[in-house]
Design a protein around this motif. Structure first.
Motif, PDB file in Angstrom:
ATOM      1  N   ARG A   8       0.867  -1.180   0.000  1.00 47.12           N
ATOM      2  CA  ARG A   8       0.000   0.000   0.000  1.00 47.12           C
ATOM      3  C   ARG A   8       0.905   1.231   0.000  1.00 47.12           C
ATOM      4  NH1 ARG A   8      -5.980  -0.955   0.877  1.00 47.12           N
ATOM      5  NH2 ARG A   8      -6.075  -3.147   1.493  1.00 47.12           N
ATOM      6  N   GLU A   9       0.355   2.355  -0.445  1.00 44.33           N
ATOM      7  CA  GLU A   9       1.100   3.610  -0.435  1.00 44.33           C
ATOM      8  C   GLU A   9       0.178   4.757  -0.053  1.00 44.33           C
ATOM      9  OE1 GLU A   9       3.544   4.583  -3.750  1.00 44.33           O
ATOM     10  OE2 GLU A   9       4.310   2.543  -4.016  1.00 44.33           O
ATOM     11  N   ILE A  10       0.777   5.777   0.566  1.00 47.33           N
ATOM     12  CA  ILE A  10       0.087   7.030   0.858  1.00 47.33           C
ATOM     13  C   ILE A  10       0.982   8.154   0.348  1.00 47.33           C
ATOM     14  CG2 ILE A  10      -0.744   8.582   2.656  1.00 47.33           C
ATOM     15  CD1 ILE A  10      -1.199   6.100   4.418  1.00 47.33           C
ATOM     16  N   ASN A  11       0.459   8.951  -0.580  1.00 44.48           N
ATOM     17  CA  ASN A  11       1.259  10.075  -1.082  1.00 44.48           C
ATOM     18  C   ASN A  11       0.607  11.433  -0.807  1.00 44.48           C
ATOM     19  OD1 ASN A  11      -0.755  10.347  -3.028  1.00 44.48           O
ATOM     20  ND2 ASN A  11       0.467   9.439  -4.669  1.00 44.48           N
TER      21      ASN A  11
ATOM     22  N   ARG B 104      -6.630   2.190   3.871  1.00 41.41           N
ATOM     23  CA  ARG B 104      -5.318   1.660   3.544  1.00 41.41           C
ATOM     24  C   ARG B 104      -4.650   1.020   4.763  1.00 41.41           C
ATOM     25  NH1 ARG B 104      -3.216   6.491  -0.588  1.00 41.41           N
ATOM     26  NH2 ARG B 104      -5.318   7.267  -0.970  1.00 41.41           N
ATOM     27  N   GLY B 105      -5.447   0.815   5.844  1.00 42.61           N
ATOM     28  CA  GLY B 105      -4.955   0.073   6.994  1.00 42.61           C
ATOM     29  C   GLY B 105      -3.990   0.825   7.883  1.00 42.61           C
ATOM     30  N   VAL B 106      -4.116   2.149   7.940  1.00 44.67           N
ATOM     31  CA  VAL B 106      -3.199   2.965   8.730  1.00 44.67           C
ATOM     32  C   VAL B 106      -3.980   3.933   9.611  1.00 44.67           C
ATOM     33  CG1 VAL B 106      -1.618   4.935   8.539  1.00 44.67           C
ATOM     34  CG2 VAL B 106      -1.139   2.834   7.295  1.00 44.67           C
TER      35      VAL B 106
ATOM     36  N   ASP C 208       5.795  10.470   0.758  1.00 43.45           N
ATOM     37  CA  ASP C 208       5.202   9.157   0.575  1.00 43.45           C
ATOM     38  C   ASP C 208       5.510   8.175   1.714  1.00 43.45           C
ATOM     39  OD1 ASP C 208       5.059  10.541  -1.814  1.00 43.45           O
ATOM     40  OD2 ASP C 208       5.282   8.760  -3.047  1.00 43.45           O
ATOM     41  N   PHE C 209       4.465   7.413   2.118  1.00 44.11           N
ATOM     42  CA  PHE C 209       4.613   6.223   2.949  1.00 44.11           C
ATOM     43  C   PHE C 209       4.472   5.022   2.017  1.00 44.11           C
ATOM     44  CE2 PHE C 209       2.833   7.894   7.289  1.00 44.11           C
ATOM     45  CZ  PHE C 209       3.788   8.897   7.278  1.00 44.11           C
ATOM     46  N   ILE C 210       5.352   4.057   2.157  1.00 41.66           N
ATOM     47  CA  ILE C 210       5.309   2.833   1.352  1.00 41.66           C
ATOM     48  C   ILE C 210       5.440   1.661   2.308  1.00 41.66           C
ATOM     49  CG2 ILE C 210       6.392   1.543  -0.543  1.00 41.66           C
ATOM     50  CD1 ILE C 210       7.705   4.284  -1.363  1.00 41.66           C
TER      51      ILE C 210
END
Length: 283
Positions: A76-79, A104-106, A250-252
């Motif tokens: 998953r990613e968060i940008n 996104r599970g965060v 970004d979180f990856i």
């Protein structure tokens, strides 16, 4: 039986900066799992870290859709760029946005006063210029054009869930792209298991763009504490001298999962073994 943890003082890993190969130093503190693998890169522009970021992405597998549930594998990613204006600066970002609004599970939290995503051009001052005008020249996004920060603190805690639910979950890898890391050994990721035991603290390299990613041999990470620089963003607080202001892009991370019952038993056995060893050393 091999020991699951070992103490390190300094680990060197190789990362790619453009076409050249450079040696990136990652300082590691505390008891660190032997299966922790770090990748990092830092430099003056996006190209300096792009290859390392892409390699980390590829190592985690296919990018999964932003839907509820778990795919069991992939990433998953968060940008931040899809965050609507109504949840962007100067309005705070809800901590459950990336588990409820965009699953996104965060879950995000901070010991500070809130969380913020920077405004888009034409809507408000970019790059947290709403906090202090100098920040528009201090920070730059990796993926245009939003950035992320805590307010009133330089710490963000990331807890993992099965996307769209309250079911606590685990991941095996997590990485962050930082903007404007000036001082070594200040910006870090600290990983915790389900018993809230630290799996190690890893420091990001310096650079206008900096990336740090850590992968474990199995899904053992329930929380990550991100420390961005050594000073919180605030009006009239400048990025100079011993103050290092850092924000995130970004979180990856690997897909969040719930371990099988057998995995829980192994984790419990490992924790008991570590506790027993510590008790023996104290005698």
């Amino acid at each position: 039986m091999s020991r699951p943890y070992l103490r390190f003082s300094l680990r060197s890993v190789r990362s790619s900066r453009s076409a050249a190969v450079v040696l990136a130093h990652v300082l590691v503190l505390g008891a660190v799992r032997l299966d922790a693998q770090t990748v990092s890169a830092g430099g003056a522009n996006v190209a300096a870290i792009q290859g390392t970021v892409d390699a980390f992405r590829s190592s985690l597998g296919t990018l999964n859709a932003n839907v509820a549930g778990t795919f069991g594998s992939g990433r998953r990613e968060i940008n931040w760029d899809g965050v609507p204006d109504s949840f962007s600066a100067p309005t705070n970002l809800p901590g459950n946005f990336f588990n409820a609004n965009s699953p996104r599970g965060v879950g995000l939290s901070t010991p500070g006063t809130g969380l913020a995503v920077s405004a888009k051009s034409g809507v408000g001052p970019v790059d947290f210029g709403n906090i202090d005008p100098s920040y528009t020249n201090t920070f730059e996004p990796f993926s245009a054009q939003r950035l992320f920060t805590a307010l009133g603190s330089n710490i963000v805690d990331v807890n993992f869930f099965i996307a769209g639910s309250s079911t606590a979950a685990f991941t095996r890898a997590f990485g962050v792209i930082f903007s404007d890391v000036d001082l070594a050994s200040t910006t870090s990721l600290q990983f915790f298991d389900g018993a809230n035991t630290s799996l190690g603290t890893f420091f990001a390299p310096t650079g206008a763009f900096s990336f740090l990613g850590v992968t474990f041999g199995s899904s053992v990470v329930s929380r990550v504490r991100i420390t961005s620089g050594n000073t919180a963003l605030a009006a009239d607080v400048n990025d100079a001298g011993n103050s290092d202001l850092v924000v995130m892009d970004d979180f990856i991370y690997a897909e969040t999962v719930v371990p099988e019952p057998g995995t829980y038993s192994l984790m419990a056995a490992g924790l008991l073994a570590v506790a027993f060893a510590r008790r023996r050393r104290q005698r």
